[in-house]
Design a protein around this motif. Structure first.
Motif, PDB file in Angstrom:
ATOM      1  N   VAL A   1      10.306  -2.705 -23.328  1.00 28.48           N
ATOM      2  CA  VAL A   1       9.011  -2.152 -22.938  1.00 28.48           C
ATOM      3  C   VAL A   1       7.894  -3.153 -23.207  1.00 28.48           C
ATOM      4  O   VAL A   1       6.963  -2.900 -23.971  1.00 28.48           O
ATOM      5  N   GLN A   2       7.980  -4.301 -22.586  1.00 27.76           N
ATOM      6  CA  GLN A   2       6.944  -5.319 -22.693  1.00 27.76           C
ATOM      7  C   GLN A   2       5.917  -5.083 -21.587  1.00 27.76           C
ATOM      8  O   GLN A   2       6.194  -5.292 -20.411  1.00 27.76           O
ATOM      9  N   GLN A   3       4.735  -4.635 -22.014  1.00 31.08           N
ATOM     10  CA  GLN A   3       3.713  -4.176 -21.074  1.00 31.08           C
ATOM     11  C   GLN A   3       3.319  -5.246 -20.048  1.00 31.08           C
ATOM     12  O   GLN A   3       3.249  -4.974 -18.851  1.00 31.08           O
ATOM     13  N   THR A   4       3.069  -6.457 -20.510  1.00 32.52           N
ATOM     14  CA  THR A   4       2.638  -7.526 -19.601  1.00 32.52           C
ATOM     15  C   THR A   4       3.691  -7.813 -18.544  1.00 32.52           C
ATOM     16  O   THR A   4       3.390  -7.945 -17.359  1.00 32.52           O
ATOM     17  N   LEU A   5       4.947  -7.870 -18.993  1.00 31.58           N
ATOM     18  CA  LEU A   5       6.036  -8.139 -18.057  1.00 31.58           C
ATOM     19  C   LEU A   5       6.234  -6.979 -17.088  1.00 31.58           C
ATOM     20  O   LEU A   5       6.615  -7.186 -15.932  1.00 31.58           O
ATOM     21  N   LEU A   6       5.982  -5.774 -17.548  1.00 28.30           N
ATOM     22  CA  LEU A   6       6.087  -4.607 -16.661  1.00 28.30           C
ATOM     23  C   LEU A   6       5.059  -4.687 -15.535  1.00 28.30           C
ATOM     24  O   LEU A   6       5.367  -4.387 -14.373  1.00 28.30           O
ATOM     25  N   VAL A   7       3.839  -5.089 -15.890  1.00 28.05           N
ATOM     26  CA  VAL A   7       2.789  -5.225 -14.869  1.00 28.05           C
ATOM     27  C   VAL A   7       3.154  -6.324 -13.861  1.00 28.05           C
ATOM     28  O   VAL A   7       2.981  -6.176 -12.648  1.00 28.05           O
ATOM     29  N   ILE A   8       3.690  -7.430 -14.372  1.00 32.13           N
ATOM     30  CA  ILE A   8       4.111  -8.529 -13.501  1.00 32.13           C
ATOM     31  C   ILE A   8       5.234  -8.061 -12.571  1.00 32.13           C
ATOM     32  O   ILE A   8       5.245  -8.367 -11.376  1.00 32.13           O
ATOM     33  N   TYR A   9       6.169  -7.294 -13.128  1.00 32.05           N
ATOM     34  CA  TYR A   9       7.282  -6.781 -12.324  1.00 32.05           C
ATOM     35  C   TYR A   9       6.773  -5.826 -11.244  1.00 32.05           C
ATOM     36  O   TYR A   9       7.241  -5.848 -10.106  1.00 32.05           O
ATOM     37  N   GLY A  10       5.788  -4.999 -11.601  1.00 27.24           N
ATOM     38  CA  GLY A  10       5.200  -4.099 -10.613  1.00 27.24           C
ATOM     39  C   GLY A  10       4.539  -4.868  -9.480  1.00 27.24           C
ATOM     40  O   GLY A  10       4.660  -4.503  -8.306  1.00 27.24           O
ATOM     41  N   GLY A  11       3.854  -5.963  -9.828  1.00 31.66           N
ATOM     42  CA  GLY A  11       3.242  -6.797  -8.798  1.00 31.66           C
ATOM     43  C   GLY A  11       4.292  -7.451  -7.917  1.00 31.66           C
ATOM     44  O   GLY A  11       4.116  -7.570  -6.704  1.00 31.66           O
ATOM     45  N   PHE A  12       5.409  -7.863  -8.531  1.00 33.94           N
ATOM     46  CA  PHE A  12       6.501  -8.456  -7.761  1.00 33.94           C
ATOM     47  C   PHE A  12       7.061  -7.445  -6.761  1.00 33.94           C
ATOM     48  O   PHE A  12       7.359  -7.791  -5.610  1.00 33.94           O
ATOM     49  N   LEU A  13       7.199  -6.198  -7.181  1.00 33.72           N
ATOM     50  CA  LEU A  13       7.723  -5.166  -6.286  1.00 33.72           C
ATOM     51  C   LEU A  13       6.801  -4.947  -5.084  1.00 33.72           C
ATOM     52  O   LEU A  13       7.272  -4.713  -3.966  1.00 33.72           O
ATOM     53  N   ILE A  14       5.494  -5.031  -5.313  1.00 38.45           N
ATOM     54  CA  ILE A  14       4.542  -4.880  -4.202  1.00 38.45           C
ATOM     55  C   ILE A  14       4.708  -6.035  -3.219  1.00 38.45           C
ATOM     56  O   ILE A  14       4.696  -5.834  -1.997  1.00 38.45           O
ATOM     57  N   VAL A  15       4.871  -7.256  -3.755  1.00 41.58           N
ATOM     58  CA  VAL A  15       5.079  -8.422  -2.895  1.00 41.58           C
ATOM     59  C   VAL A  15       6.367  -8.266  -2.089  1.00 41.58           C
ATOM     60  O   VAL A  15       6.404  -8.546  -0.886  1.00 41.58           O
ATOM     61  N   ILE A  16       7.433  -7.805  -2.739  1.00 43.24           N
ATOM     62  CA  ILE A  16       8.712  -7.606  -2.065  1.00 43.24           C
ATOM     63  C   ILE A  16       8.584  -6.560  -0.968  1.00 43.24           C
ATOM     64  O   ILE A  16       9.179  -6.690   0.117  1.00 43.24           O
ATOM     65  N   LEU A  17       7.807  -5.523  -1.236  1.00 42.59           N
ATOM     66  CA  LEU A  17       7.585  -4.462  -0.250  1.00 42.59           C
ATOM     67  C   LEU A  17       7.089  -5.035   1.068  1.00 42.59           C
ATOM     68  O   LEU A  17       7.672  -4.805   2.135  1.00 42.59           O
ATOM     69  N   PHE A  18       6.020  -5.821   1.010  1.00 44.08           N
ATOM     70  CA  PHE A  18       5.437  -6.380   2.231  1.00 44.08           C
ATOM     71  C   PHE A  18       6.299  -7.508   2.810  1.00 44.08           C
ATOM     72  O   PHE A  18       6.361  -7.683   4.030  1.00 44.08           O
ATOM     73  N   THR A  19       6.982  -8.239   1.939  1.00 42.78           N
ATOM     74  CA  THR A  19       7.843  -9.327   2.416  1.00 42.78           C
ATOM     75  C   THR A  19       9.009  -8.797   3.234  1.00 42.78           C
ATOM     76  O   THR A  19       9.305  -9.301   4.325  1.00 42.78           O
ATOM     77  N   VAL A  20       9.672  -7.774   2.730  1.00 39.27           N
ATOM     78  CA  VAL A  20      10.832  -7.226   3.433  1.00 39.27           C
ATOM     79  C   VAL A  20      10.409  -6.520   4.720  1.00 39.27           C
ATOM     80  O   VAL A  20      11.135  -6.556   5.722  1.00 39.27           O
ATOM     81  N   ILE A  21       9.232  -5.887   4.716  1.00 39.65           N
ATOM     82  CA  ILE A  21       8.719  -5.291   5.956  1.00 39.65           C
ATOM     83  C   ILE A  21       8.514  -6.367   7.007  1.00 39.65           C
ATOM     84  O   ILE A  21       8.864  -6.205   8.183  1.00 39.65           O
TER      85      ILE A  21
END
Length: 241
Positions: free
Chosen positions: A81-101
């Motif tokens: 539960v590393q907060q900073t890394l969780l936020v970074i991972y969430g941002g990565f998921l958003i990037v992946i969302l638009f990339t795969v679309i």
């Protein structure tokens, strides 16, 4: 929200996020597999079109590999539960969302371009069949044997080209019994309609699967930011006591 409520919510969110991460890892593996399949088995049918490109499979393999690596590393920040890394991972998921679309739309465009070039590609292979240096003989033979077809629209395409007879790959009987002069022994259906159906079905499946996977990270993003917010508000240590 009381500490007791947080205790209930926190493990649930973390468990759901961990489960999502496992499924997301397999999604990356599926994308890699699709890219490899597109570059191996399916390319033998795509290469006959002048619009064929090696870019789509390379893009799929690259994106899938990145998803696998990041999803593997993300397990650490979810467990600890590393907060900073969780936020970074969430941002990565958003990037992946638009990339795969974007990749999904690209696959559909690529499919239309490849199908649009089939007529020209097949005719070119027929015209230059057997000519030294043309490197077209094996490709058209492979397609005719595996799809059980002959010519572009029919076996007559061979007679209308520079060739007097159709090649042995057009034979629907064993070669020892086949007479390439007699249409009775040849596949009568042309390769173009079969190729159109095969390419359309398979690339549409890849495009549709990519679209479905693209929506998946949206759920993971909400879980990631929810877990990060819960950790920031209440702290990790009090929650697990």
């Amino acid at each position: 929200m009381s500490i007791h409520d947080t205790y209930v919510t926190f493990p649930c969110v973390r468990a759901l996020l961990f489960l999502f991460n496992i499924v997301f890892w397999f999604c990356g593996l599926a994308i890699v597999w699709a890219g490899i399949w597109l570059h191996t088995d399916l390319q033998n049918y795509l290469k006959i079109s002048p619009e064929y490109s090696t870019a789509p499979p390379m893009v799929l393999v690259t994106i899938g590999t990145i998803i696998i690596l990041v999803a593997t590393l993300a397990c650490t920040c979810i467990v600890k539960v590393q907060q900073t890394l969780l936020v970074i991972y969430g941002g990565f998921l958003i990037v992946i969302l638009f990339t795969v679309i974007t990749v999904s739309a690209y696959i559909y465009t690529y499919k239309d371009n490849v199908i649009g070039g089939l007529a020209e590609g097949i005719q070119f292979d027929i015209d230059y069949y057997g000519i030294p240096g043309a490197n077209k003989t094996k490709l058209i033979d492979y397609i005719q044997k595996n799809l059980e077809c002959c010519g572009r629209e029919s076996y007559m395409d061979w007679e209308e080209s520079k060739h007097i007879t159709a090649p042995e790959s057009c034979c629907r009987a064993p070669l020892s019994e086949c007479n390439v002069v007699d249409p009775y022994y040849l596949y009568t259906i042309g390769c173009m309609p079969k190729l159109q159906t095969l390419i359309n079905n398979n690339l549409s499946l890849i495009g549709a699967s990519a679209s479905a996977i693209a929506m998946f990270p949206l759920f993971g993003t909400m879980l990631t930011f929810c877990l990060a917010a819960t950790t920031r508000k209440h702290g990790y240590e009090p929650i697990i006591q």
